[in-house]
Design a protein around this motif. Structure first.
Motif, mmCIF file in Angstrom:
data_model
loop_
_atom_site.group_PDB
_atom_site.id
_atom_site.type_symbol
_atom_site.label_atom_id
_atom_site.label_comp_id
_atom_site.label_asym_id
_atom_site.label_seq_id
_atom_site.Cartn_x
_atom_site.Cartn_y
_atom_site.Cartn_z
ATOM 1 N N ILE A 186 0.853 -1.191 0.000
ATOM 2 C CA ILE A 186 0.000 0.000 0.000
ATOM 3 C C ILE A 186 0.883 1.233 0.000
ATOM 4 N N ALA A 244 0.756 5.148 0.918
ATOM 5 C CA ALA A 244 -0.015 6.245 1.537
ATOM 6 C C ALA A 244 0.744 7.536 1.250
ATOM 7 N N GLY A 245 1.432 8.116 2.249
ATOM 8 C CA GLY A 245 2.176 9.358 2.003
ATOM 9 C C GLY A 245 3.478 9.137 1.252
ATOM 10 N N LEU A 247 7.870 4.610 2.369
ATOM 11 C CA LEU A 247 7.886 3.615 1.293
ATOM 12 C C LEU A 247 8.680 4.102 0.079
ATOM 13 N N ILE A 272 -3.459 4.402 -2.131
ATOM 14 C CA ILE A 272 -4.772 4.632 -1.492
ATOM 15 C C ILE A 272 -5.110 6.128 -1.382
ATOM 16 N N GLN A 316 -0.404 14.181 8.762
ATOM 17 C CA GLN A 316 0.046 14.661 10.081
ATOM 18 C C GLN A 316 -0.183 16.173 10.208
ATOM 19 N N ALA A 376 9.415 14.483 12.481
ATOM 20 C CA ALA A 376 10.141 14.796 11.244
ATOM 21 C C ALA A 376 10.139 16.309 10.962
ATOM 22 N N ILE A 411 7.518 16.728 5.481
ATOM 23 C CA ILE A 411 7.217 15.290 5.596
ATOM 24 C C ILE A 411 5.825 15.114 6.209
ATOM 25 N N THR A 456 1.182 10.153 6.558
ATOM 26 C CA THR A 456 -0.145 9.912 7.112
ATOM 27 C C THR A 456 -0.044 9.229 8.480
ATOM 28 N N ALA A 459 1.286 1.783 10.613
ATOM 29 C CA ALA A 459 1.496 0.504 9.917
ATOM 30 C C ALA A 459 2.981 0.197 9.757
ATOM 31 N N ALA A 486 9.275 5.996 16.268
ATOM 32 C CA ALA A 486 8.288 6.951 15.731
ATOM 33 C C ALA A 486 7.306 7.370 16.822
ATOM 34 N N GLU A 487 6.756 8.554 16.650
ATOM 35 C CA GLU A 487 5.878 9.099 17.682
ATOM 36 C C GLU A 487 4.486 8.470 17.682
ATOM 37 N N GLU A 528 -4.900 -6.903 4.713
ATOM 38 C CA GLU A 528 -5.648 -5.922 5.516
ATOM 39 C C GLU A 528 -5.149 -4.501 5.297
ATOM 40 N N ILE A 529 -6.090 -3.567 5.398
ATOM 41 C CA ILE A 529 -5.779 -2.137 5.364
ATOM 42 C C ILE A 529 -6.117 -1.553 6.729
ATOM 43 N N LEU A 530 -5.207 -0.757 7.252
ATOM 44 C CA LEU A 530 -5.512 -0.007 8.469
ATOM 45 C C LEU A 530 -6.399 1.166 8.052
ATOM 46 N N ASP A 586 15.190 14.387 12.951
ATOM 47 C CA ASP A 586 15.592 12.973 12.911
ATOM 48 C C ASP A 586 14.710 12.162 13.857
#
Ligand SMILES: Cc1cc2nc3c(=O)[nH]c(=O)nc-3n(C[C@H](O)[C@H](O)[C@H](O)COP(=O)(O)OP(=O)(O)OC[C@H]3O[C@@H](n4cnc5c(N)ncnc54)[C@H](O)[C@@H]3O)c2cc1C
Length: 294
Positions: A30, A32-33, A37, A54, A78, A102, A106, A111, A117, A123-124, A166-168, A193
């Motif tokens: 998938i 997203a943003g 990826l 998506i 975000q 970030a 970004i 997203t 995912a 990560a926060e 599955e998709i979140l 960072d």
């Protein structure tokens, strides 16, 4: 570098996307943003045969607030949340944390669902979801909707309970108790960072001045964000007295299982986690009884 060749699909409905995932399964990824990826594709660390974009599915970009809390669609950017004063008022932890993720560029594309995912332990969003006790709403064509409590969602480094088909779709955050104080503190070598270590705290006082349902999460110091359960047990029901937060922070640091990498040693990460936890507890306590954040 350039990505390996892939087929590109841009479904406009969730049903179409679920159908594509059911058909291609492990072969598909998938998009997203694309903030994570994109680089993974370019470096050929991910080489999906099919990319399912998506971004055209408007139904995944929503937010809803009611007595059960705040429901946020996975495709929500975000920066859209960061700019929404109502979101910050309803859930002060978001107002404090989102600007620390970030850089703004970004956050403009990245997203909420992509971050959850991807499950980077530093990560926060995974830490936010862990601290607040979120529920993750996921869908597949074969099994319909599943509601996954956060403690079952993050399994380990970059691994979640999401199945390949599955998709979140949504994350649900419970409402903030009135008078709760929050804090998030993290340390990174450069602005923007990922944190070498981070601490998030939520404290609430009852009428007798005792701490009620305290939460402390450490992130970047293990395979997933973790609640410091022994430290939380020390705090629950206590009246904050001199040394309580420092002692709880030391206990929390001892609960971590950090790792060595080229950025920092495990020993340094554990020390940092203890220092940040102590400061986060002090800050969160100073904010109790207010509107939750400064
Ligand atoms: C330079 C840089 C610094 C960064 N610093 C930070 C930081 O300090 N803190 C931080 O938290 N993040 C940081 N990030 C990551 C950023 O927050 C991304 O937004 C986030 O990791 C991924 O979100 P995305 O929407 O871009 O997802 P994508 O890159 O599109 O996808 C990420 C992964 O999630 C999967 N995925 C995406 N959406 C879904 C969905 N709805 N259902 C199922 N799977 C899905 C994708 O298949 C992929 O495997 C940084 C990124 C960069 C490039």
């Amino acid at each position: 570098m350039k990505p390996a060749p892939f087929a590109y699909c841009d479904p406009q409905t969730l049903e179409e996307a679920l159908e594509l995932l059911a058909r291609h399964g492990e072969e598909a990824k998938i998009l997203a943003g694309g903030q994570t990826l994109g680089p993974l594709l370019n470096m050929r660390l991910a080489m999906p045969a099919v990319l399912i974009d998506i971004n055209g599915i408007a139904a995944l970009e929503h937010r809803r607030a009611d007595t059960k809390g705040l429901a946020i669609g996975a495709l929500t950017r975000q920066s859209a949340l960061e700019d929404d004063a109502d979101v910050g008022a309803l859930q002060p932890l978001l107002a404090l944390t989102l600007p620390q993720i970030a850089h703004r560029a970004i956050r403009n594309r990245g997203t909420v669902g992509g971050s959850l995912a991807h499950a980077d332990p530093a990560a926060e969003w995974p830490a936010i979801a862990t601290l607040l006790g979120a529920e993750l709403i996921v869908q597949s064509r074969a099994r319909g909707t599943r509601i996954i409590p956060v403690q079952e969602f993050f399994i380990t480094h970059l691994t979640t309970a999401l199945a390949a088909d599955e998709i979140l779709c949504e994350v649900r955050l419970p409402p903030s108790a009135p008078g709760s104080g929050y804090a998030v503190l993290e340390f990174a070598r450069r602005h923007g960072d990922f944190a070498l270590a981070g601490a998030m705290a939520r404290l609430t006082r009852d009428a007798a001045g005792r701490l009620r349902d305290p939460r402390l999460v450490l992130f970047g110091v293990g395979k997933r964000p973790e609640r410091a359960s022994c430290a939380e047990a020390m705090l629950a029901g206590a009246r904050p007295e001199a040394g309580l937060f420092a002692a709880a922070a030391q206990t929390a640091a001892g609960e971590t299982d950090p790792y060595d990498d080229l950025h920092a040693s495990a020993r340094y990460r554990r020390h940092l986690a203890g220092v940040l936890a102590g400061r986060a507890l002090e800050q969160a306590f100073a904010r109790t009884g207010e509107d939750g954040h400064a």
